[in-house]
Design a protein around this motif. Structure first.
Motif, PDB file in Angstrom:
ATOM      1  N   ALA A 265       0.865  -1.201  -0.383  1.00 12.06           N
ATOM      2  CA  ALA A 265       0.291  -0.212  -0.492  1.00 12.06           C
ATOM      3  C   ALA A 265       1.485   0.766   0.259  1.00 12.06           C
ATOM      4  N   LEU A 266       0.762   2.071  -1.154  1.00 14.09           N
ATOM      5  CA  LEU A 266       1.925   3.072  -1.465  1.00 14.09           C
ATOM      6  C   LEU A 266       1.099   4.549  -1.158  1.00 14.09           C
ATOM      7  N   ASP A 267       0.896   5.328  -0.274  1.00 16.47           N
ATOM      8  CA  ASP A 267       0.317   6.477  -0.306  1.00 16.47           C
ATOM      9  C   ASP A 267       1.001   7.861  -1.377  1.00 16.47           C
ATOM     10  N   GLU A 268       0.479   8.933  -1.213  1.00 15.93           N
ATOM     11  CA  GLU A 268       0.907   9.830  -2.129  1.00 15.93           C
ATOM     12  C   GLU A 268       1.914  10.526  -2.422  1.00 15.93           C
ATOM     13  N   VAL A 269       2.719   9.963  -1.227  1.00 19.49           N
ATOM     14  CA  VAL A 269       4.184  10.447  -0.964  1.00 19.49           C
ATOM     15  C   VAL A 269       5.526   9.458  -1.301  1.00 19.49           C
ATOM     16  N   GLY A 270       4.828   8.443  -1.740  1.00 17.34           N
ATOM     17  CA  GLY A 270       6.029   7.448  -1.781  1.00 17.34           C
ATOM     18  C   GLY A 270       6.029   6.957  -0.517  1.00 17.34           C
ATOM     19  N   ARG A 271       5.155   7.153   0.540  1.00 18.89           N
ATOM     20  CA  ARG A 271       5.410   5.646   1.886  1.00 18.89           C
ATOM     21  C   ARG A 271       4.861   4.577   1.871  1.00 18.89           C
ATOM     22  N   VAL A 272       4.724   3.240   2.314  1.00 15.50           N
ATOM     23  CA  VAL A 272       4.399   1.791   1.463  1.00 15.50           C
ATOM     24  C   VAL A 272       3.583   1.389   3.631  1.00 15.50           C
ATOM     25  N   ALA A 273       2.587   1.058   3.563  1.00 17.69           N
ATOM     26  CA  ALA A 273       2.291   0.277   5.453  1.00 17.69           C
ATOM     27  C   ALA A 273       2.650  -0.771   5.188  1.00 17.69           C
TER      28      ALA A 273
ATOM     29  N   ALA B 242      -3.659  -8.393  17.261  1.00 14.91           N
ATOM     30  CA  ALA B 242      -4.704  -7.571  18.209  1.00 14.91           C
ATOM     31  C   ALA B 242      -3.333  -6.104  18.833  1.00 14.91           C
ATOM     32  N   ASP B 243      -2.178  -6.739  18.461  1.00 10.35           N
ATOM     33  CA  ASP B 243      -1.384  -5.553  18.462  1.00 10.35           C
ATOM     34  C   ASP B 243      -0.305  -5.846  17.803  1.00 10.35           C
ATOM     35  N   ILE B 244      -1.004  -5.303  16.099  1.00 13.07           N
ATOM     36  CA  ILE B 244      -0.330  -4.872  15.184  1.00 13.07           C
ATOM     37  C   ILE B 244      -0.231  -4.136  14.967  1.00 13.07           C
ATOM     38  N   GLU B 245       1.044  -3.263  14.565  1.00 13.74           N
ATOM     39  CA  GLU B 245       1.796  -1.579  15.170  1.00 13.74           C
ATOM     40  C   GLU B 245       1.908  -1.672  13.398  1.00 13.74           C
ATOM     41  N   LEU B 246       1.245  -0.675  12.998  1.00 12.09           N
ATOM     42  CA  LEU B 246       1.121   0.004  11.471  1.00 12.09           C
ATOM     43  C   LEU B 246       2.813   1.286  10.947  1.00 12.09           C
ATOM     44  N   ALA B 247       3.061   1.613  10.404  1.00 12.21           N
ATOM     45  CA  ALA B 247       4.837   2.736  10.872  1.00 12.21           C
ATOM     46  C   ALA B 247       4.303   2.696   8.724  1.00 12.21           C
ATOM     47  N   TRP B 248       4.171   3.911   8.627  1.00  9.44           N
ATOM     48  CA  TRP B 248       4.343   4.720   7.584  1.00  9.44           C
ATOM     49  C   TRP B 248       6.007   4.842   7.351  1.00  9.44           C
ATOM     50  N   VAL B 249       6.717   3.930   5.745  1.00 12.40           N
ATOM     51  CA  VAL B 249       7.837   4.067   5.578  1.00 12.40           C
ATOM     52  C   VAL B 249       8.314   4.148   4.556  1.00 12.40           C
ATOM     53  N   GLY B 250       9.304   4.563   3.691  1.00 13.31           N
ATOM     54  CA  GLY B 250       9.317   5.190   2.662  1.00 13.31           C
ATOM     55  C   GLY B 250      10.008   4.615   2.139  1.00 13.31           C
ATOM     56  N   LEU B 251       9.603   3.644   0.764  1.00 13.35           N
ATOM     57  CA  LEU B 251       9.523   3.165  -0.035  1.00 13.35           C
ATOM     58  C   LEU B 251      11.352   2.794  -0.277  1.00 13.35           C
ATOM     59  N   ASP B 252      12.116   3.399  -1.021  1.00 17.57           N
ATOM     60  CA  ASP B 252      13.183   3.795  -0.757  1.00 17.57           C
ATOM     61  C   ASP B 252      14.239   3.149   1.095  1.00 17.57           C
ATOM     62  N   GLU B 253      13.406   3.567   1.774  1.00 20.97           N
ATOM     63  CA  GLU B 253      13.949   3.128   3.157  1.00 20.97           C
ATOM     64  C   GLU B 253      13.839   1.668   3.915  1.00 20.97           C
ATOM     65  N   ALA B 254      12.280   1.028   2.925  1.00 25.02           N
ATOM     66  CA  ALA B 254      11.598  -0.591   3.305  1.00 25.02           C
ATOM     67  C   ALA B 254      12.619  -0.802   2.578  1.00 25.02           C
ATOM     68  N   VAL B 255      13.197  -0.793   1.359  1.00 27.70           N
ATOM     69  CA  VAL B 255      14.357  -1.550   0.693  1.00 27.70           C
ATOM     70  C   VAL B 255      15.539  -1.988   1.091  1.00 27.70           C
ATOM     71  N   ALA B 256      15.756  -0.575   1.888  1.00 30.95           N
ATOM     72  CA  ALA B 256      17.360  -0.417   2.601  1.00 30.95           C
ATOM     73  C   ALA B 256      16.825  -1.288   3.906  1.00 30.95           C
ATOM     74  N   MET B 257      15.859  -1.317   4.379  1.00 32.25           N
ATOM     75  CA  MET B 257      15.618  -2.221   6.129  1.00 32.25           C
ATOM     76  C   MET B 257      15.732  -4.198   4.762  1.00 32.25           C
ATOM     77  N   VAL B 258      14.562  -4.499   4.139  1.00 28.05           N
ATOM     78  CA  VAL B 258      15.598  -5.289   3.138  1.00 28.05           C
ATOM     79  C   VAL B 258      16.508  -6.053   3.664  1.00 28.05           C
ATOM     80  N   LEU B 259      17.034  -4.718   2.697  1.00 29.25           N
ATOM     81  CA  LEU B 259      18.690  -5.068   2.688  1.00 29.25           C
ATOM     82  C   LEU B 259      19.577  -5.207   3.434  1.00 29.25           C
TER      83      LEU B 259
END
Length: 197
Positions: A50-58, A146-163
């Protein structure tokens, strides 16, 4: 070279549960003879970048008992409603796990999650043009959700988290890398959401 036609000679049921079934097949092998293979059959799944209008992913953080920790993941879930269209299933999971609705869905990637022992598939969609589920219409989360945590992360930062090894859920890794590549290609590589498997 012609592919060898593997034949299932016999099947023995080992376990049947609410989410998956385990059976052992005796299969003919390319080198001659047969071998036994344990197979897990499940309901398959869908996932959503889920990608928002400023390029962040949920991203959601959820406890996964099999690995004994919380993992960063995409909103995703089993295809456990009989006859449900895959996009409808993805929209349901996005609403249930991230309280989001998307006006646009495109197909990012199809995966066989672990073909050495299961035929499980997951189809990952890109969801855009997002809005919030109204408070009075939100899904009541139970159990691990019940305790899901939602965070909005820039797509490039999410890729960096993968790497960096911070995101290890296979569907999330594939979805995030696919989304980044599709974005870098100007979305030209996206397929229609209703593309047949």
């Amino acid at each position: 070279m012609t592919a060898f036609a593997h034949e299932t000679r016999s099947r023995t049921e080992r376990y049947t549960g609410p989410i998956f079934t385990v059976h052992t097949d005796e299969v003919t092998m390319s080198g001659g003879g047969t071998a036994r293979r344990d197979i897990v059959t499940t309901k398959n799944a869908v996932g959503v970048v889920a990608l928002d209008e400023v390029g962040r992913v949920a991203l959601i953080k959820q406890y996964r008992h099999a690995v004994g920790t919380q993992l960063w993941e995409l909103p995703a879930g089993l295809r456990d409603v009989a006859g449900e269209d895959l996009v409808v299933a993805a929209a349901r999971e996005l609403a249930e796990e991230a309280d989001l609705v998307a006006a646009r869905y495109d197909l990012l990637v199809d995966l066989h999650t672990s073909p050495g022992f299961t035929a499980e598939t997951i189809r990952i969609f890109l969801a855009r043009q997002l809005s919030a589920v109204p408070d009075d219409a939100r899904h009541e989360r139970t159990d691990e959700e019940a305790d899901i945590e939602l965070a909005w992360v820039g797509l490039d930062e999410a890729v960096a988290m993968v790497l960096r090894g911070e995101i290890t859920n296979a569907a999330a890794v594939a979805g995030l890398l696919s989304a980044a590549r599709a974005r870098d290609d100007g979305w030209a590589t996206l397929r229609p959401a209703d593309t047949p498997w």
